[in-house]
Enzyme design. Structure first.
Site, PDB file in Angstrom:
ATOM      1  N   THR A  14       0.819  -1.212   0.000  1.00  0.00           N
ATOM      2  CA  THR A  14       0.000   0.000   0.000  1.00  0.00           C
ATOM      3  C   THR A  14       0.847   1.254   0.000  1.00  0.00           C
ATOM      4  OG1 THR A  14      -1.762  -1.150   1.174  1.00  0.00           O
ATOM      5  CG2 THR A  14      -1.828   1.239   1.214  1.00  0.00           C
ATOM      6  N   CYS A  42      -5.951 -11.281   6.514  1.00  0.00           N
ATOM      7  CA  CYS A  42      -7.140 -11.406   7.366  1.00  0.00           C
ATOM      8  C   CYS A  42      -8.121 -12.449   6.844  1.00  0.00           C
ATOM      9  CB  CYS A  42      -7.850 -10.055   7.482  1.00  0.00           C
ATOM     10  SG  CYS A  42      -6.840  -8.775   8.263  1.00  0.00           S
ATOM     11  N   THR A 269      11.348   7.168  11.980  1.00  0.00           N
ATOM     12  CA  THR A 269      12.115   6.604  13.078  1.00  0.00           C
ATOM     13  C   THR A 269      13.102   7.654  13.587  1.00  0.00           C
ATOM     14  OG1 THR A 269      13.907   5.755  11.679  1.00  0.00           O
ATOM     15  CG2 THR A 269      11.940   4.361  11.930  1.00  0.00           C
TER      16      THR A 269
END
Length: 443
Positions: A14, A42, A269
């Site tokens: 994505t 899922c 990060t």
């Protein structure tokens, strides 16, 4: 701009697409260890149960499509083995040939996901043990079920994946037992709501062993810590995920208190040229602002947008997670958003609770179903802390409404004034969400 994305499942696939949407001229390379791109993890339990015909139905993108339509270089069956922050290069290895390469980057996105925890199994088991995380796991698991046609199984773990597996094994007619070391299934939720799910599982033939752990496995015979003996043809483990952070750790990237990669509101990060998203990334809780890791698909997709938007100069932030989630369990649906009793007590936050039991829509309409809604709120400010729903119909709609109310800053009293759509097939003149508000106003 050269952008390398590590991890090619939901988050990585994505974010690569989102980056291409924002940056038409970027040079994007996507690295993934699995054999497929962006598959729907899922949906895996439902493939095993036969509700979805094939594992291939979970694959909705191909490397060829990404290359032709989006000019993204996809390298599957490749593993990133090192991040050299000094030279801004990623070392990769072709898992089929062993050939190595180095990819330079201007910006790096980490979406390494997590690996299924495997419980210690004492004794000498003579039955297969499966986890369900990677695409290859699903193929092996499904082949075993189709070819061996096992008659019985043991599921270890009573969270989302565990209860979904138990349901799907029962759909196949497999005798199913489930062991959970907590004293209720779906331990993330409130115990009274989880009890409704346990009753549903037992009604559908799942034998529950709650507050129990494995003591010994000898061949097919399984002994629990209370002396209960079971037999099974296979074991399915669903005891949570460990975030894949080794690569980040070795590169000196900060790991937060949840065990995930620490990030700022833009998913950066401690290295401003490296971002992290998905199951291995740490975000913050909507209410407390404390670090939180939410290994679900919605946060991964939201984080993908935020990273791509930020790379293009945008300033949209990841402003806090509610942890909204839902699952199907036989005839019931269970959903939740925000904080539970356990979370509130842990934080020492004062709260009140209101519960409403009703039908999902007009009782005289043929397909109305039972529905239980529960909301926690601040007794002083009336702010909504969280909600849970269990019902035969309409739980998803109500949880989504309340999650929206929380983000919008509505109070529990304001729930009474939400103008929901009404017709007998869909709701009631005073929707169950409205009734929560009215009940809270009287409390």
């Amino acid at each position: 701009m050269k952008i390398v994305v590590i991890g090619a499942v939901a988050g990585g696939a994505t974010v690569s697409s989102q980056i291409r949407h924002f940056l038409s001229d970027a040079d994007i390379t996507l690295i993934g260890k699995d054999s497929e791109l962006g598959f729907g993890t899922c949906g895996m339990p439902y493939v095993l149960g036969g509700l979805i015909d094939s594992e291939e139905d979970l694959v909705h993108a191909t490397p060829e499509g990404f290359s032709e339509k989006k000019s993204i270089d996809v390298r599957l069956l490749h593993e990133a083995t090192k991040i050299d922050r000094a030279t801004k290069k990623v070392h990769i290895c072709n898992l089929e040939t062993g050939q190595t390469d180095e990819l330079p980057y201007d910006k790096l996105v980490l979406s390494p996901g997590g690996r299924a925890r495997k419980p210690a199994v004492p004794g000498k088991p003579d039955i297969p043990m499966f986890t369900l995380r990677h695409f290859g796991d699903l193929g092996q698991f499904k082949s075993f079920l189709d070819e061996q046609k096992p008659a019985s199984c043991l599921v270890i773990g009573g969270g989302f994946i565990g209860v979904e597996l138990a349901e799907n094994f029962r759909h196949r007619g497999i005798e199913t037992a489930l062991v959970e070391h907590n004293d209720h299934v779906m331990p993330i939720g409130d115990e009274d709501m989880s009890d409704l799910l346990a009753e549903e599982m037992e009604r559908n033939g799942v034998r529950l062993h709650l507050g129990r752990e494995l003591k010994m496995i000898d061949g097919r015979r399984i002994t629990l810590d209370d002396g209960t003996e079971l037999e099974a043809d296979f074991i399915a483990t669903a005891v949570g995920l460990e975030p894949n952070t080794l690569l980040a750790k070795e590169a000196g990237i900060e790991i937060g208190p949840t065990g995930g990669i620490a990030t700022d509101p833009f998913m950066r990060t401690n290295d401003p040229d490296i971002y992290a998203i998905g199951d291995a990334a740490e975000v913050k809780d909507w209410f407390t602002g404390k670090p939180k890791r939410v290994p679900l698909s919605w946060p991964a997709h939201r984080a993908a947008f935020i990273v791509a938007n930020h790379l293009a100069g945008g300033d949209t932030e990841m402003d806090g997670m509610l942890g909204t989630s839902i699952t199907k369990l036989f005839s019931l649906t269970a959903g939740m958003t925000g904080m539970t009793e356990k979370m509130l007590k842990k934080e020492g936050m004062a709260y009140k609770t209101v519960i409403h039991k009703s039908r999902s829509n007009a009782g005289y309409y043929p397909d109305s179903g039972k529905l239980v809604l529960k909301v926690h709120y601040d007794p002083d400010t009336r702010a909504i802390y969280g909600a849970q729903a269990v019902g035969e119909k309409g739980a998803d709609k109500r949880i989504d409404v309340i999650a929206t109310a929380i983000r919008g800053g509505l109070t529990v009293d304001d729930l009474s004034a939400i103008e929901t759509a009404y017709a007998p097939p869909y709701g009631s003149p005073k929707d169950p969400v409205n009734m929560l508000g009215y009940r809270a106003m009287r409390s």
